[in-house]
Design a protein around this motif. Structure first.
Motif, short mmCIF file in Angstrom:
data_model
loop_
_atom_site.label_atom_id
_atom_site.label_comp_id
_atom_site.label_asym_id
_atom_site.label_seq_id
_atom_site.Cartn_x
_atom_site.Cartn_y
_atom_site.Cartn_z
N ILE A 94 0.79 -1.38 0.03
CA ILE A 94 0.02 0.01 0.12
C ILE A 94 0.85 1.32 0.05
O ILE A 94 0.53 2.31 -0.64
CB ILE A 94 -0.88 0.00 1.15
CG1 ILE A 94 -1.96 -1.06 0.97
CG2 ILE A 94 -1.68 1.37 1.45
CD1 ILE A 94 -2.70 -1.41 2.31
N MET A 95 1.95 1.39 0.80
CA MET A 95 2.88 2.33 0.89
C MET A 95 3.54 2.43 -0.52
O MET A 95 3.77 3.69 -1.05
CB MET A 95 4.05 2.08 1.96
CG MET A 95 4.59 3.27 2.56
SD MET A 95 6.03 2.89 3.71
CE MET A 95 4.98 1.70 4.61
N ALA A 96 3.68 1.71 -1.35
CA ALA A 96 4.35 1.73 -2.77
C ALA A 96 3.37 2.16 -3.71
O ALA A 96 3.61 3.21 -4.38
CB ALA A 96 4.95 0.39 -3.36
N ILE A 97 2.34 1.85 -3.55
CA ILE A 97 1.40 2.48 -4.44
C ILE A 97 0.83 3.77 -4.06
O ILE A 97 0.70 4.65 -5.03
CB ILE A 97 -0.41 1.37 -4.31
CG1 ILE A 97 0.12 0.24 -4.68
CG2 ILE A 97 -1.32 2.05 -5.06
CD1 ILE A 97 0.35 -0.11 -6.34
N VAL A 111 -5.04 8.86 -5.67
CA VAL A 111 -4.80 8.73 -4.29
C VAL A 111 -4.01 9.83 -3.41
O VAL A 111 -4.48 10.21 -2.52
CB VAL A 111 -4.41 7.60 -3.65
CG1 VAL A 111 -4.34 7.23 -2.39
CG2 VAL A 111 -5.16 6.21 -4.31
N ARG A 112 -2.98 10.25 -4.12
CA ARG A 112 -2.29 11.41 -3.73
C ARG A 112 -3.06 12.74 -3.64
O ARG A 112 -2.64 13.52 -2.74
CB ARG A 112 -0.90 11.26 -4.36
CG ARG A 112 0.08 10.05 -4.34
CD ARG A 112 1.30 10.27 -5.18
NE ARG A 112 2.22 11.61 -4.32
CZ ARG A 112 2.97 11.50 -3.61
NH1 ARG A 112 2.94 10.18 -2.84
NH2 ARG A 112 3.70 12.21 -3.09
N PHE A 161 2.96 -4.26 -8.32
CA PHE A 161 3.29 -2.98 -8.02
C PHE A 161 3.11 -2.41 -9.77
O PHE A 161 2.63 -1.17 -10.07
CB PHE A 161 4.53 -2.48 -7.61
CG PHE A 161 4.95 -1.25 -7.73
CD1 PHE A 161 4.56 -0.07 -6.84
CD2 PHE A 161 6.02 -0.78 -8.86
CE1 PHE A 161 4.77 1.27 -7.00
CE2 PHE A 161 6.22 0.62 -8.98
CZ PHE A 161 5.99 1.53 -8.22
N LEU A 162 3.59 -2.99 -10.68
CA LEU A 162 3.66 -2.73 -11.98
C LEU A 162 2.58 -2.51 -12.86
O LEU A 162 2.31 -1.45 -13.56
CB LEU A 162 4.43 -3.73 -12.84
CG LEU A 162 6.11 -4.14 -12.59
CD1 LEU A 162 6.58 -5.13 -13.31
CD2 LEU A 162 6.56 -2.53 -13.14
N GLY A 189 12.40 6.09 -3.72
CA GLY A 189 12.86 5.04 -2.56
C GLY A 189 12.16 3.65 -2.88
O GLY A 189 13.00 2.70 -2.52
N PHE A 190 10.80 3.33 -3.24
CA PHE A 190 10.62 1.79 -3.35
C PHE A 190 11.53 1.33 -4.27
O PHE A 190 11.86 0.08 -4.24
CB PHE A 190 9.17 2.20 -3.65
CG PHE A 190 8.72 0.86 -4.14
CD1 PHE A 190 8.56 -0.27 -3.04
CD2 PHE A 190 8.40 0.31 -5.47
CE1 PHE A 190 7.93 -1.32 -3.55
CE2 PHE A 190 7.97 -0.82 -5.61
CZ PHE A 190 7.72 -1.93 -4.78
#
Length: 423
Positions: free
Chosen positions: A14-17, A24-25, A118-119, A390-391
């Motif tokens: 979830i943090m990566a997404i 969402v951002r 994630f991709l 960072g991810f």
């Protein structure tokens, strides 16, 4: 491995997404959402392995010190926006800890699955963003939360600064895998990787982020001209560079003239023209001058506040949103904010994991970790750090590096065995 482990992995995903997904951002409660996800990851990870957080290495201990100092001190001095910024950047380290926890549990296959999950989000955002470039060539530069129009672009799914530079670092392993004969991949996998390479490359090319284009160009040059890392090769390239240095401006101008024929009136072309003017006649144009001025401001602030930095006195945000330091370099701004000791500590905290991955990779395996180390250092020096990058560099790369090292070691053992058998 039980429920807390999968819960921790879910929070990491979830943090990566959240780091790359614009709709969402753009939400009003986003700044309350990511801290909750971080806390969720921390508590679930503590349930998995308390020893991981208690029996710490020197690097993890120094990381604790830096995190506490860089967050608590700004809050105490009234510079809450700086504290919030470094709290968000703690996600970079969390991604690396997530990798280490997966490795400690012997579950790196789960990390690979997380990357594959994630991709699709990256692909969706990339397709939406590319489709918008036809009508709005600078839309990625506008997709940010400081304007109503920017928020609207983000809600539509258009990727901005965070996303474009995430793609830059995702592109590096794709270049490595697609153009490396030593890595054997199935036909379907090759097709998938080539499609991803083309999609992400087009997005970066059209994004009008000149620094992103520069980093990718450097990565391509590095990939094809430095295929192995050794002391002799590095010294050879340094020697060649020293010989060519007097002619370097003319060489760069030649390639810039070649590239300008293809970029038309884009922002990338404007940046290239600025660089061309600087090399030919020493004239610094507005954009490049503004960046240099930002760097110089942070350096001046650091020299005036050498030991403790400027944050101890508190910082105020003006009506234009600017503050008393440059805000255009993660590392240089760190020195301006926290002084020499914690400025150096910041470099150690964020670069040691990448240096560790590079050192663990023997010379016969791959130059990918070395390239990541160099480009991460450049990126952190000339740009602001973001969780999306960072991810990739603290989670995706260590996972890939582990499997590349394992793959190369098996091939090396097989070749050694064949030689011994032939004897």
């Amino acid at each position: 491995v039980g429920f807390p482990y999968y819960l921790s992995l879910s929070f990491l995903y979830i943090m990566a997404i959240l780091a790359i997904f614009p709709p969402v951002r753009a939400l009003a409660f986003f700044n309350a959402l990511w801290p909750l996800v971080m806390i969720g990851w921390l508590f679930s990870s503590l349930l998995i392995s308390r020893d991981f957080f208690i029996k710490v290495s020197i690097h993890r201990l120094m990381t604790y010190v830096f995190i506490i100092y860089s967050i608590v001190l700004p809050y105490i001095s009234g510079s809450t926006f700086i504290g919030n910024r470094y709290l968000e950047l703690t996600q970079l380290i969390i991604f690396y800890w997530g990798f280490e926890l997966c490795k400690r549990k012997g579950r790196l296959t789960d990390a690979v699955k997380l990357i594959w999950c994630f991709l699709p989000a990256a692909i969706i955002v990339s397709v939406i963003t590319i489709s918008e470039y036809a009508q709005h060539p600078y839309i990625s530069r506008l997709a940010k939360k400081d304007t109503a129009a920017g928020i609207q672009y983000m809600l539509q799914g258009v990727g901005g600064y965070d996303f474009v530079y995430c793609l830059v670092f995702l592109l590096l392993p794709l270049i490595y895998f697609c153009f490396n004969r030593n890595v054997l991949l199935g036909h379907r996998m090759k097709v998938v990787l080539y499609v991803l390479l083309a999609l992400f490359a087009v997005n970066i090319l059209l994004s009008n982020f000149a620094t992103a284009l520069f980093l990718v160009s450097f990565a391509i040059m590095f990939r094809f001209f430095l295929k192995r890392v050794s002391t002799l090769l590095l010294l050879t390239y340094i020697f060649i560079f020293a010989i060519l240095f007097p002619f370097l401006p003319s060489i760069i101008v030649y390639f810039l003239d070649f590239a300008l024929d293809y970029f038309g009136t884009s922002m990338n072309a404007a940046r290239m023209l600025e660089l061309r003017q600087l090399l030919l006649v020493g004239v610094i144009e507005v954009s490049m001058g503004a960046r240099i001025e930002a760097f110089a401001l942070s350096i001046d602030v650091f020299l005036d506040n050498f030991l403790l930095g400027i944050v101890v006195d508190g910082l105020e945000v003006s009506s234009t949103g600017t503050t008393a330091f440059g805000q255009h370099s993660f590392f240089i701004d760190g020195f301006a904010l926290f002084g020499v000791v914690f400025g150096l500590l910041q470099i150690y905290v964020f670069m040691y994991p990448l240096k560790k991955e590079f050192v663990l990779t023997s010379l016969h395996r791959t130059t990918l970790p070395f390239l990541v180390f160099i480009l991460a250092m450049v990126f952190f020096t000339i740009n602001n750090a973001v969780p999306a990058v960072g991810f990739v560099i603290y989670f995706v790369y260590p996972v890939l590096n582990y499997y590349l090292a394992l793959y190369s070691q098996r091939n090396f053992s097989t070749r050694s065995y064949s030689v011994e058998t032939s004897r």
